[in-house]
Design an enzyme around this catalytic site. Structure first.
Site, PDB file in Angstrom:
ATOM      1  N   SER A 115      34.664  30.277 -18.723  1.00  0.00           N
ATOM      2  CA  SER A 115      34.695  28.837 -18.985  1.00  0.00           C
ATOM      3  C   SER A 115      36.013  28.287 -18.432  1.00  0.00           C
ATOM      4  O   SER A 115      36.870  29.057 -17.983  1.00  0.00           O
ATOM      5  CB  SER A 115      34.638  28.588 -20.497  1.00  0.00           C
ATOM      6  OG  SER A 115      35.820  29.113 -21.088  1.00  0.00           O
ATOM      7  N   ASP A 156      31.746  28.952 -15.610  1.00  0.00           N
ATOM      8  CA  ASP A 156      30.936  28.437 -16.713  1.00  0.00           C
ATOM      9  C   ASP A 156      31.421  27.034 -17.133  1.00  0.00           C
ATOM     10  O   ASP A 156      32.627  26.759 -17.124  1.00  0.00           O
ATOM     11  CB  ASP A 156      31.080  29.434 -17.882  1.00  0.00           C
ATOM     12  CG  ASP A 156      29.893  29.418 -18.822  1.00  0.00           C
ATOM     13  OD1 ASP A 156      28.873  28.824 -18.475  1.00  0.00           O
ATOM     14  OD2 ASP A 156      30.007  30.033 -19.910  1.00  0.00           O
ATOM     15  N   THR A 194      29.753  34.361 -28.101  1.00  0.00           N
ATOM     16  CA  THR A 194      30.310  34.535 -29.449  1.00  0.00           C
ATOM     17  C   THR A 194      30.073  35.940 -30.013  1.00  0.00           C
ATOM     18  O   THR A 194      30.973  36.528 -30.617  1.00  0.00           O
ATOM     19  CB  THR A 194      29.718  33.491 -30.422  1.00  0.00           C
ATOM     20  OG1 THR A 194      29.804  32.210 -29.810  1.00  0.00           O
ATOM     21  CG2 THR A 194      30.462  33.467 -31.737  1.00  0.00           C
TER      22      THR A 194
HETATM   23  O1  G3H Z   1      28.154  29.537 -21.660  1.00  0.00           O
HETATM   24  C1  G3H Z   1      28.336  30.312 -22.607  1.00  0.00           C
HETATM   25  C2  G3H Z   1      27.274  30.581 -23.567  1.00  0.00           C
HETATM   26  O2  G3H Z   1      26.386  29.539 -23.621  1.00  0.00           O
HETATM   27  C3  G3H Z   1      27.695  31.242 -24.828  1.00  0.00           C
HETATM   28  O3  G3H Z   1      27.094  30.796 -26.009  1.00  0.00           O
HETATM   29  O4  G3H Z   1      28.778  31.671 -27.604  1.00  0.00           O
HETATM   30  O5  G3H Z   1      26.592  30.872 -28.391  1.00  0.00           O
HETATM   31  O6  G3H Z   1      26.756  32.974 -27.123  1.00  0.00           O
HETATM   32  P1  G3H Z   1      27.337  31.617 -27.361  1.00  0.00           P
HETATM   33 ZN    ZN Z   2      27.100  27.818 -22.417  1.00  0.00          ZN
END
Ligand code: G3H
Ligand code: ZN
Length: 278
Positions: free
Chosen positions: A48, A79, A234
């Site tokens: 990200s 991302d 996450t």
């Molecule tokens: O772009 C990253 C993901 O959409 C991560 O989502 O943290 O809910 O797994 P998450």
């Molecule tokens: Zn995402």
């Protein structure tokens, strides 16, 4: 080694999703490389904007490129990229994919900005894969007390217009998914019927963000309905943290980072492997 674009097409008929895992340190990179090497399947690593600021755009790119040179099918995605300038930086650094995330913009502006990004990307590097996003699924990959406020699903009409007018390669709809993971479990169910309708209408690869906390059954159903790529962050972060807590507690005098980090790598790898087996 094939490009990410080819890897996505090749995965098309397999009935399995490709997986996207975020990283901000080496344990997750090594875990993803282990999985890609062992399975022979393409794995996409994502950073990200925050993760990129920490790791470094060029460092992330060099790291993934070095695995690719060894024959490991790892790819790199920028991302949730929210500015044109950061898109440009990532493409220049050699990322395989970029998500331009204009989902917080008014719909018309999201279309206009995403289109601009697609036009730039085609000119700069025809191999780079561009993803766009519509709807609101929250912003943080962390453990949440409640579903974020203001969640907004993507409509089929929005999806059709957005994909047609922007020319994106992949599309990330909001279909009941949320970024982050609820503390007590009980993640909202995915809207499988909506995924199917959007897939039938847009006919390009769909990306499911925010897959942490969703049940295996829901994720399998999402793939059956037309999801091609699934993002997880996450759950990896939680596994990493738990493993490090345990390692610190078990070895209070240990100061060698890699002797502690290996447990985090193993824990993150176990989450990745379980997802990829779905
Ligand atoms: O772009 C990253 C993901 O959409 C991560 O989502 O943290 O809910 O797994 P998450
Ligand atoms: Zn995402």
């Amino acid at each position: 080694m094939q490009s990410l674009r080819d890897a996505i097409s090749a995965n098309g008929g397999t009935g399995k999703a490709l997986w996207h895992f975020n990283f901000s340190e080496l344990a997750a990179v090594k875990a993803a490389a282990r999985l890609a090497r062992e399975s022979g399947r393409a794995i996409i690593l994502g950073v990200s904007e925050g993760e990129r600021d920490y790791v470094g755009v060029r460092v992330a790119s060099a790291l993934v490129a070095s695995y690719r040179r060894e024959g490991v099918p790892l790819y790199l995605n920028a991302d949730h990229t929210k500015s044109f300038e950061k898109v440009r930086q990532a493409i220049e650094a050699g990322f395989d994919a970029v998500i331009f995330d204009g989902s917080a913009l008014p719909f018309e502006e999201n279309i206009a900005e995403t289109k601009r990004v697609v036009e730039y990307a085609r000119m700069a590097n025809s191999a780079v894969v561009i993803e766009g996003e519509v709807g609101y699924i929250g912003v943080s990959s962390k453990v949440l007390d409640a579903v974020p406020e203001g969640i907004e699903k993507t409509t089929v009409e929005q999806a059709v217009r957005f994909v047609r007018e922007t020319g994106v390669d992949m599309f990330a709809p909001a279909v009941g998914n949320i970024h982050g993971m609820l503390k007590g479990g009980h993640e909202p169910e995915l809207d499988i019927a909506l995924i199917r309708k959007i897939k039938d209408a847009v006919r390009i690869p769909l990306v499911l963000h925010g897959a942490s906390g969703n049940t295996d059954a829901d994720l399998r159903a999402a793939v059956g309905a037309g999801i091609s790529l699934i993002h997880v962050n996450t759950e990896l972060r939680v596994a990493w943290r738990k493993a490090l807590n345990a390692a610190f507690a078990a070895h209070p005098d240990e100061t060698t980072p890699y002797k502690l980090l290996i447990d985090a790598e193993d824990a993150v790898y176990a989450v990745m492997r379980a997802k990829a087996a779905l």
